[in-house]
Design a protein around this motif. Structure first.
Motif, PDB file in Angstrom:
ATOM      1  N   TYR A 212       0.805  -1.213   0.000  1.00  0.00           N
ATOM      2  CA  TYR A 212       0.000   0.000   0.000  1.00  0.00           C
ATOM      3  C   TYR A 212       0.844   1.271   0.000  1.00  0.00           C
TER       4      TYR A 212
ATOM      5  N   TYR B  18      -0.802   5.211  -2.716  1.00  0.00           N
ATOM      6  CA  TYR B  18      -2.252   5.321  -2.753  1.00  0.00           C
ATOM      7  C   TYR B  18      -2.718   6.359  -1.743  1.00  0.00           C
ATOM      8  N   SER B  19      -3.806   7.036  -2.051  1.00  0.00           N
ATOM      9  CA  SER B  19      -4.329   8.010  -1.097  1.00  0.00           C
ATOM     10  C   SER B  19      -5.137   7.287  -0.021  1.00  0.00           C
ATOM     11  N   GLY B  20      -5.057   7.766   1.195  1.00  0.00           N
ATOM     12  CA  GLY B  20      -5.813   7.213   2.303  1.00  0.00           C
ATOM     13  C   GLY B  20      -5.329   5.868   2.804  1.00  0.00           C
ATOM     14  N   VAL B  21      -4.051   5.563   2.604  1.00  0.00           N
ATOM     15  CA  VAL B  21      -3.553   4.260   3.034  1.00  0.00           C
ATOM     16  C   VAL B  21      -3.482   4.124   4.550  1.00  0.00           C
ATOM     17  N   SER B  22      -3.421   5.237   5.245  1.00  0.00           N
ATOM     18  CA  SER B  22      -3.364   5.144   6.705  1.00  0.00           C
ATOM     19  C   SER B  22      -4.638   4.517   7.259  1.00  0.00           C
ATOM     20  N   ALA B  23      -5.752   4.667   6.555  1.00  0.00           N
ATOM     21  CA  ALA B  23      -7.007   4.045   6.993  1.00  0.00           C
ATOM     22  C   ALA B  23      -6.898   2.523   6.947  1.00  0.00           C
ATOM     23  N   ILE B  24      -6.180   1.993   5.975  1.00  0.00           N
ATOM     24  CA  ILE B  24      -5.989   0.545   5.885  1.00  0.00           C
ATOM     25  C   ILE B  24      -5.219   0.052   7.102  1.00  0.00           C
TER      26      ILE B  24
ATOM     27  N   GLN C 271      -7.680   0.732  10.306  1.00  0.00           N
ATOM     28  CA  GLN C 271      -8.984   0.076  10.334  1.00  0.00           C
ATOM     29  C   GLN C 271      -8.945  -1.402   9.976  1.00  0.00           C
TER      30      GLN C 271
END
Length: 172
Positions: free
Chosen positions: A125, A130-136, A139
Motif C-alpha cells: 500500500y 495510494y491516497s488514504g492508506v493510513s485508513a488501511i 482500520q
C-alpha cells in the motif's frame, strides 16, 4: 504405541487442525467483529513451533504462509517465507531464551502480527502512494493483529495439550 507412530499421528493431527483453522478463517462472516476477522492459522503455527522446534516450525510455517497467501491474494510465497522465518525464530527463542507459556505466546504472536502487518502495509500500500492508506493500517491491519493476538492463548492451550499427549519431553 511406538514413538514413530505417535509422531506420524501428531503431525497428521497438526495438519488437519491447520486445514480446519484455515477453513474457519476463510469462511465468510465467521468470527467477524465489525468487519475484522482473526488470522487463526498464525497463532496455531507459532504455538506448534514453540513445542516442535525449528524444523517442525519451518515446515508448519511454510505451509501456514502458503495457505495465507492463497486466501489473501498475495504473491505466492511472500507469507510462506515470512512465516517460515517467524516460526524458526519463535522455536529458537523458546529453546534458548523463553518459556513456552501463554504470556510469551501473546507477546510473540503480537510481534509477528505487527511485523507482518507493517511489512504488508509498506509493500502493498504505502510504497505505491495510494491516497488514504493510513485508513488501511488503522482500520484493517492493526485490528486484525489485535484480534489474532487475543485468540492466541486458546491456540497455546490446544497445542500444549497435543504436545503433552504425543511428545516424550515437552518444553514448558
Amino acid at each position: 504405541m511406538k514413538q514413530s507412530h505417535k509422531n506420524v499421528l501428531k503431525w497428521v493431527l497438526y495438519l488437519l487442525l491447520l486445514l480446519v483453522f484455515y477453513t474457519l478463517q476463510t469462511t465468510p462472516g465467521l468470527f467477524q467483529i465489525m468487519g475484522v476477522k482473526p488470522v487463526l492459522i498464525v497463532p496455531f503455527a507459532l504455538c506448534v513451533s514453540m513445542f516442535e522446534g525449528e524444523l517442525g516450525g519451518a515446515v508448519i510455517g511454510i505451509l501456514t504462509g502458503l495457505l495465507w497467501d492463497v486466501s489473501s491474494g498475495r504473491l505466492l510465497g511472500y507469507n510462506g517465507l515470512m512465516m517460515m522465518a517467524f516460526c524458526i525464530v519463535v522455536a529458537l527463542l523458546v529453546m534458548y531464551l523463553m518459556r513456552a507459556n501463554w504470556l510469551n505466546t501473546v507477546l510473540l504472536c503480537g510481534a509477528v502480527m505487527l511485523v507482518q502487518g507493517l511489512l504488508d502495509f509498506v509493500f502493498y500500500y504505502a510504497m505505491w502512494g495510494y491516497s488514504g492508506v493510513s485508513a488501511i493500517l488503522v482500520q484493517v491491519i492493526l485490528p486484525t493483529a489485535l484480534y489474532t493476538v487475543l485468540i492466541s492463548p486458546l491456540m497455546f492451550l490446544l497445542v500444549r495439550k497435543m504436545a503433552m499427549t504425543f511428545n516424550e519431553v515437552v518444553r514448558v
